[in-house]
Design a protein around this motif. Structure first.
Motif, mmCIF file in Angstrom:
data_model
loop_
_atom_site.group_PDB
_atom_site.id
_atom_site.type_symbol
_atom_site.label_atom_id
_atom_site.label_comp_id
_atom_site.label_asym_id
_atom_site.label_seq_id
_atom_site.Cartn_x
_atom_site.Cartn_y
_atom_site.Cartn_z
ATOM 1 N N ALA A 169 39.262 49.208 42.089
ATOM 2 C CA ALA A 169 38.680 49.234 40.586
ATOM 3 C C ALA A 169 39.195 48.049 39.788
ATOM 4 O O ALA A 169 38.567 47.366 39.320
ATOM 5 C CB ALA A 169 39.313 50.455 39.910
ATOM 6 N N PHE A 170 40.310 47.689 39.974
ATOM 7 C CA PHE A 170 40.868 46.454 39.546
ATOM 8 C C PHE A 170 40.356 45.202 40.071
ATOM 9 O O PHE A 170 40.048 44.551 39.149
ATOM 10 C CB PHE A 170 42.447 46.460 39.253
ATOM 11 C CG PHE A 170 43.044 45.045 39.045
ATOM 12 C CD1 PHE A 170 43.289 44.873 37.686
ATOM 13 C CD2 PHE A 170 43.432 44.026 39.847
ATOM 14 C CE1 PHE A 170 43.942 44.019 37.066
ATOM 15 C CE2 PHE A 170 43.919 42.587 39.431
ATOM 16 C CZ PHE A 170 44.206 42.814 37.924
ATOM 17 N N GLY A 171 40.316 45.175 41.311
ATOM 18 C CA GLY A 171 39.794 43.995 41.853
ATOM 19 C C GLY A 171 38.300 43.566 41.574
ATOM 20 O O GLY A 171 37.920 42.486 41.266
ATOM 21 N N LEU A 172 37.424 44.852 41.596
ATOM 22 C CA LEU A 172 36.016 44.289 41.213
ATOM 23 C C LEU A 172 35.768 44.175 39.761
ATOM 24 O O LEU A 172 34.758 43.408 39.470
ATOM 25 C CB LEU A 172 35.442 45.966 41.520
ATOM 26 C CG LEU A 172 34.995 46.202 43.117
ATOM 27 C CD1 LEU A 172 34.283 47.606 43.314
ATOM 28 C CD2 LEU A 172 34.030 45.086 43.586
ATOM 29 N N GLY A 173 36.768 44.844 39.011
ATOM 30 C CA GLY A 173 36.600 44.230 37.624
ATOM 31 C C GLY A 173 36.787 42.901 37.267
ATOM 32 O O GLY A 173 36.038 42.112 36.834
#
Length: 451
Positions: free
Chosen positions: A31-35
């Motif tokens: 989730a963090f990486g995709l954001g």
């Protein structure tokens, strides 16, 4: 069943909890990486919110059906199925990234597929916890569940930020996929050794079961109002969920953003550990209302400045206040609904309460990109008024949105404090029955005197 719960239930809970903890770390990294990945790809808050929406919406819409399944079938089997099949979406996303030239709509499609099967997990997981534990362990278990949830914000961002800066998004996806293996092993070990409560075999009728779930919620006094208030909480939280990364990334690097998110999320871990000791045993409504107020004030502080010190302090206190609210809500609902009906109930509860998230995700990116950010750049319509207080710049409109969301949380808290129906949910059932009996006798006595 009670004897089983006392002897083995908490041990089985710990195994499932450990699997969920590991899974949450992997999911949080993704989730963090995709954001960060999408923001760097397009520099559009709308695109970031689209990916967030793709991850959220399928799980919300399918939760009621998943709740029905959780009451009819082996809940641990549903958790296994949800973990395994949801990983296929991540595998597809990894393959697309390796080919290059990936588009935002492709990311949304893969994330949405994974989210659809994750929806099988939530009602089954929550209902299984009630299966395993006695009522006195609910608050303690809820605190530990908050620890697992907080790992998405505490552990995942710093690991994800470092991996993203050095190796790239592909490695994050590989690690997330591998965490599913650990989770499946944990759930399967519990399923093999734990007797499953036999379910009543009858003809499957989703609409009938959903209707029963709705009636269960209506019958439980105060639950519906509590769910609506939770939906309001989710609405305001949705803004910080979507917009915090773009705001921070506009003033620092992805590595620093990951470290910052980890530091502020320590607040959630600290509070979850405290709650996990069993400290919360009464006054759930007062604690919930106070945590709403604290969340609102600190969310406003988070958006009010570009000072990293203030952002860190406000973010830490914001995350520290959340577990108290979620634990109180969780306990009040569990105490109000019978265990054998909780699967259907939790499915609908998840749907209604998270509608606030859906609305926020739709509005956040649009309001940020087309209304508030343009209004708070040099020469914008709010530059000479609000801008004099919170500053102007590329993402200061996001900061103003977070201030408004924080004020909304404070207003929600006032409704919680004034609600007599919600306060009655704290009254033990035995005491409530005695009170009703006394009131009935007093009424009859009054009528007899009147006659």
């Amino acid at each position: 069943m009670d004897e089983f719960k006392k002897e083995d239930g908490f041990k089985k809970f710990l195994i499932i909890w450990l699997g969920e903890l590991i899974s949450n770390i992997g999911s949080g990294m993704t989730a963090f990486g995709l954001g960060v990945y999408v923001w760097q790809l397009t520099h559009s808050a709308v695109d970031v919110s689209m990916v967030e929406m793709a991850a959220l919406l399928p799980a919300i819409l399918l939760c009621p059906a998943a709740g029905v399944l959780a009451d009819r079938f082996d809940r641990r089997l549903l958790m296994l199925l949800g973990d395994i099949v949801s990983s296929f979406g991540l595998i597809a996303l990894l393959l697309l990234m390796n080919k290059g030239h990936i588009h935002v709509w492709q990311i949304c499609l893969c994330v949405g597929f994974s989210s659809a099967f994750v929806s099988l997990l939530d009602p089954a997981y929550k209902a299984t916890i009630t299966d395993l534990l006695t009522e006195k362990d609910y608050a303690k278990a809820s605190g530990m569940m908050s620890i697992a949830s907080s790992s998405k914000f505490l552990i995942s961002p710093i690991i994800g930020g470092l991996i993203l800066a050095i190796y790239g998004m592909e490695l994050i996806l590989i690690i997330d996929i591998l965490t599913f293996v650990v989770t499946v092993v944990a759930i399967f070990s519990v399923r093999k050794s734990l007797a499953v409560k036999s379910q009543i075999k009858k003809e499957m009728n989703f609409f009938k079961d959903l209707k029963e779930g709705w009636l269960i919620i209506l019958k439980a006094k105060g639950v519906l109002l509590l769910i609506v208030l939770v939906s309001a909480l989710m609405f305001y939280m949705g803004f910080i969920q979507v917009l915090s990364k773009p705001m921070i990334l506009s003033i620092t690097s992805e590595k620093t953003t990951g470290i910052l998110q980890t530091v502020v999320a320590c607040g959630m871990m600290v509070s979850s550990i405290i709650i996990g000791t069993g400290i919360l045993k009464r006054n759930y409504v007062n604690v919930m209302g106070a945590s709403f107020i604290a969340s609102g004030i600190t969310m406003a502080g988070f958006g009010a400045t570009t000072s990293m010190t203030v952002i860190i302090i406000s973010g830490f206190l914001f995350f520290a206040s959340l577990p108290y609210a979620t634990t109180c809500i969780d306990v009040l609902i569990r105490k109000s609904i019978d265990n054998d009906k909780q699967g259907r109930a939790w499915g609908l509860i998840s749907l209604i309460s998270q509608l606030g998230f859906v609305i926020a995700y739709v509005l956040a990116g649009i309001l940020a990109d087309y209304v508030f950010n343009p209004a708070l750049v040099e020469g914008g319509v709010l530059a000479d008024t609000v801008g004099k207080i919170i500053g102007t710049g590329e993402t200061r409109g996001i900061g103003f949105l977070l201030i408004l969301a924080g004020l909304g949380l404070v207003i929600t808290a006032l409704i919680v404090f004034k609600s007599k129906v919600i306060r009655k949910m704290e009254t033990p059932k035995e005491a409530e029955s005695r009170l009703e009996a006394i009131q009935s006798l007093q009424s009859k006595s009054f009528l007899s005197k009147d006659i």
